[in-house]
Scaffold this active site. Structure first.
Site, PDB file in Angstrom:
ATOM      1  CG  ASP A 187     -16.174   4.246  23.251  1.00 32.54           C
ATOM      2  OD1 ASP A 187     -16.963   3.632  23.995  1.00 32.54           O
ATOM      3  OD2 ASP A 187     -16.438   4.548  22.089  1.00 32.54           O
ATOM      4  CG  HIS A 188     -19.068   4.379  28.883  1.00 26.12           C
ATOM      5  ND1 HIS A 188     -19.626   5.303  28.047  1.00 26.12           N
ATOM      6  CD2 HIS A 188     -20.078   3.558  29.246  1.00 26.12           C
ATOM      7  CE1 HIS A 188     -20.921   5.066  27.931  1.00 26.12           C
ATOM      8  NE2 HIS A 188     -21.226   4.004  28.639  1.00 26.12           N
ATOM      9  CG  HIS A 250     -20.596   4.283  22.920  1.00 33.48           C
ATOM     10  ND1 HIS A 250     -19.418   4.635  23.525  1.00 33.48           N
ATOM     11  CD2 HIS A 250     -21.540   5.081  23.479  1.00 33.48           C
ATOM     12  CE1 HIS A 250     -19.645   5.594  24.418  1.00 33.48           C
ATOM     13  NE2 HIS A 250     -20.923   5.883  24.401  1.00 33.48           N
TER      14      HIS A 250
HETATM   15  C1  BG6 Z   1     -23.163   7.933  26.417  1.00 36.62           C
HETATM   16  C2  BG6 Z   1     -24.130   8.734  25.610  1.00 36.62           C
HETATM   17  O1  BG6 Z   1     -21.892   7.947  25.815  1.00 36.62           O
HETATM   18  O2  BG6 Z   1     -23.614   6.583  26.504  1.00 36.62           O
HETATM   19  C3  BG6 Z   1     -25.506   8.669  26.244  1.00 36.62           C
HETATM   20  O3  BG6 Z   1     -23.695  10.072  25.545  1.00 36.62           O
HETATM   21  C4  BG6 Z   1     -25.942   7.238  26.442  1.00 36.62           C
HETATM   22  O4  BG6 Z   1     -26.456   9.363  25.454  1.00 36.62           O
HETATM   23  C5  BG6 Z   1     -24.857   6.444  27.158  1.00 36.62           C
HETATM   24  O5  BG6 Z   1     -27.128   7.244  27.221  1.00 36.62           O
HETATM   25  C6  BG6 Z   1     -25.209   4.968  27.182  1.00 36.62           C
HETATM   26  O6  BG6 Z   1     -24.290   4.275  27.992  1.00 36.62           O
HETATM   27  P1  BG6 Z   1     -24.675   2.928  28.710  1.00 36.62           P
HETATM   28  O7  BG6 Z   1     -23.421   2.500  29.390  1.00 36.62           O
HETATM   29  O8  BG6 Z   1     -25.786   3.238  29.665  1.00 36.62           O
HETATM   30  O9  BG6 Z   1     -25.117   1.976  27.636  1.00 36.62           O
END
Ligand code: BG6
Length: 506
Positions: A187-188, A250
């Site tokens: 989960d980045h 997230h």
């Molecule tokens: C991803 C989603 O996990 O996270 C995307 O699939 C979203 O739809 C993205 O745009 C958002 O990540 P960040 O790091 O740009 O907030």
């Protein structure tokens, strides 16, 4: 500005990162740039390889050319170094493989079993940047071709399934090939600097933890707003929607870090055990609460950052009349001793006015005021953790307005801006996480039980929406979502924190 620590990044063992979905958007936009930046930082040991894998019949040099383009496009200009890019491209290889047949697997096996001569052993990692439907078939083939050794690791990109049953099925199938310790579910958001800073803020300071409970906190708001639409991902997104795409993973992970008890250590299982307890304490949102506790929205044509943008239904790959939500707002509660009665308001959406992710901890008002003339001006304290952009922690306080003429109070903020305080570049979340896999540290990855607990809570909401046969509420692109989202929080006498107040630097 405080000097950053000059401690060199610890040396890591050489690795073979095999990236399934190697020509896809995630690999080109995030994974290869992140690996290049780690290589530039000196963290990639000589003899390490990155092997792109997909069905496209490319040669290794075609793949290197693609990777070079991706690096030039997605790595900040001041981080691009021609010599280092060339060295990084040397580490790249490519094998065309069909995940659903035997095509290409022998070539991949041969590549993996014949490492560069100069190295001694390597961590073998399979990164599945593909649709979750391929996780099972790829793992089966890794086993069939003898590639899934006891020491290898597998990284799964989200989404892990689209409901509890499909998540369990994927987990079972991957789990039949790899042990839980070998599986890294990304989960980045957990790799973002400020998200990790929540742990430092809460457990590295004595100031906040005594107040971090229902006695002192009125409510919590978590906003993850994006200006982008669905871009080229319409096919995937329309099957998902904002709840599956952002909230189940997230936003719930952010709820966990705000809500969890102090783990006994930073060891992976301790942190994950505490997050799991939060997920298991989430109060279910049953059919009767769906209308009052959730809002779904879908953007219509509008303007974002001064440019006209189409509505969701006119985006490429979106079927006519789609009922998929691009915005969701929710009110949830953590049913435990610490948080009983404290609402957590969550919202996330595409085509909102700003790209901004923020956690607001709203403290309770003072118990008794000695400032009768300032009654209307007194604002309760608020702690704002800005995850992106402009990472910062701001504490809103009441202060006396300078000058004679009585006691006039005014809110002002103590502002800890990470860029001003520490300077330099903040590594992208993927840089941290990709190297954590090499290190064998899964603290910032989701365990099977966490993913399943998150689905267990999220699925009844999706079922509730389906049962109501309601279309998402329209909102104009470039606004903060449908008016019902404002009503969701205002019904409780509260408002979303969209404003900004002047800040005084520390
Ligand atoms: C991803 C989603 O996990 O996270 C995307 O699939 C979203 O739809 C993205 O745009 C958002 O990540 P960040 O790091 O740009 O907030």
């Amino acid at each position: 500005m405080q000097p950053r620590s000059t401690v060199a990044a610890p040396a890591l063992p050489p690795f073979d990162y095999t990236v399934f979905g190697g020509t896809g958007d995630l690999a080109l936009r995030k994974l290869l740039p992140a690996l290049y930046l780690r290589d530039k930082a000196g963290q990639v040991a000589d003899g390490s390889r990155i092997i792109g894998v997909s069905r496209s019949p490319l040669s290794p040099s075609d793949y290197r050319a693609k990777a070079e383009q991706a690096i030039l496009q997605h790595v900040p200009a001041d981080e691009r170094d021609t010599g280092l890019i060339a060295r990084f491209l040397e580490r790249l290889d490519y094998v065309p493989v069909d995940a659903t047949s035997d095509d290409g697997w022998r070539d991949l096996a041969e590549r993996l079993e014949n490492p560069p001569a100069q190295r001694n052993g390597a961590v073998r990692i399979f990164y599945l940047a593909t649709s979750p439907g391929l996780f099972g078939p790829i793992c089966d083939q890794l086993r069939a071709f003898g590639l899934a050794t006891a020491e290898s690791r597998v990284v799964l990109e989200k989404p892990i399934g689209r409901d509890l049953a499909s998540a369990q099925e994927i987990n079972d199938r991957v789990g039949a090939v790899f042990s839980e310790q070998q599986i890294y579910r990304i989960d980045h958001y957990l790799g973002k600097e400020t998200v990790q800073n929540l742990l430092a803020l809460r457990f590295g300071n004595s100031l906040f933890e005594p107040l971090w409970n229902a006695n002192h906190i009125d409510h919590v708001q978590i906003t993850v707003a994006e200006t982008v639409g669905v871009e080229e991902r319409g096919g995937y997104y329309d099957q998902s929607g904002a709840l599956r795409d952002m909230v189940q993973n997230h936003l719930l992970q952010l709820v966990c870090l705000v809500g969890m008890e102090c783990p006994i250590s930073l060891a992976q299982e301790s942190v994950r055990d505490e997050k799991l307890k939060v997920l298991r304490s989430l109060k279910p949102i049953g059919p009767d609460e769906i209308g009052g506790c959730t809002v779904r929205g879908q953007y219509r044509a509008g303007a974002v950052a001064g440019g006209a943008v189409p509505g969701y239904l006119d985006e490429p790959g979106i079927p006519p009349g789609s009922g998929t939500e691009t915005f969701v707002a929710l009110k949830l509660e953590i049913d435990n001793w610490r948080w009983a009665g404290v609402p957590f308001y969550l919202r996330s959406g595409k085509r909102l006015p700003a790209k901004m992710s923020e956690i607001v901890i709203q403290f309770r008002p003072i118990r008794h005021s000695i400032f009768p003339q300032a009654a209307g001006e007194l604002q309760a304290n608020r702690l704002i953790v800005r995850l992106q952009p402009d990472e910062s922690i701001r504490l809103h306080l009441m202060t006396k307005e300078p000058g004679p003429g009585g006691m006039r109070l005014r809110p002002a903020a103590l502002n800890l801006s990470f860029a001003q305080t520490f300077g330099g570049r903040f590594p992208d979340a993927y840089e941290r996480l990709l190297m954590d896999v090499v290190r064998g540290n899964s603290t910032l990855f989701m365990r099977r039980d966490e993913v399943e607990a998150a689905w267990q809570w999220a699925e009844p909401i999706i079922d509730g929406w389906t049962a109501r046969h309601e279309m998402p509420k329209p909102y104009i692109a470039g606004t903060w979502g449908p008016s019902q989202s404002i009503a969701l929080i205002e019904r409780d006498g509260r408002t979303w924190h969209d404003d900004e107040i002047p800040s005084a630097a520390f």
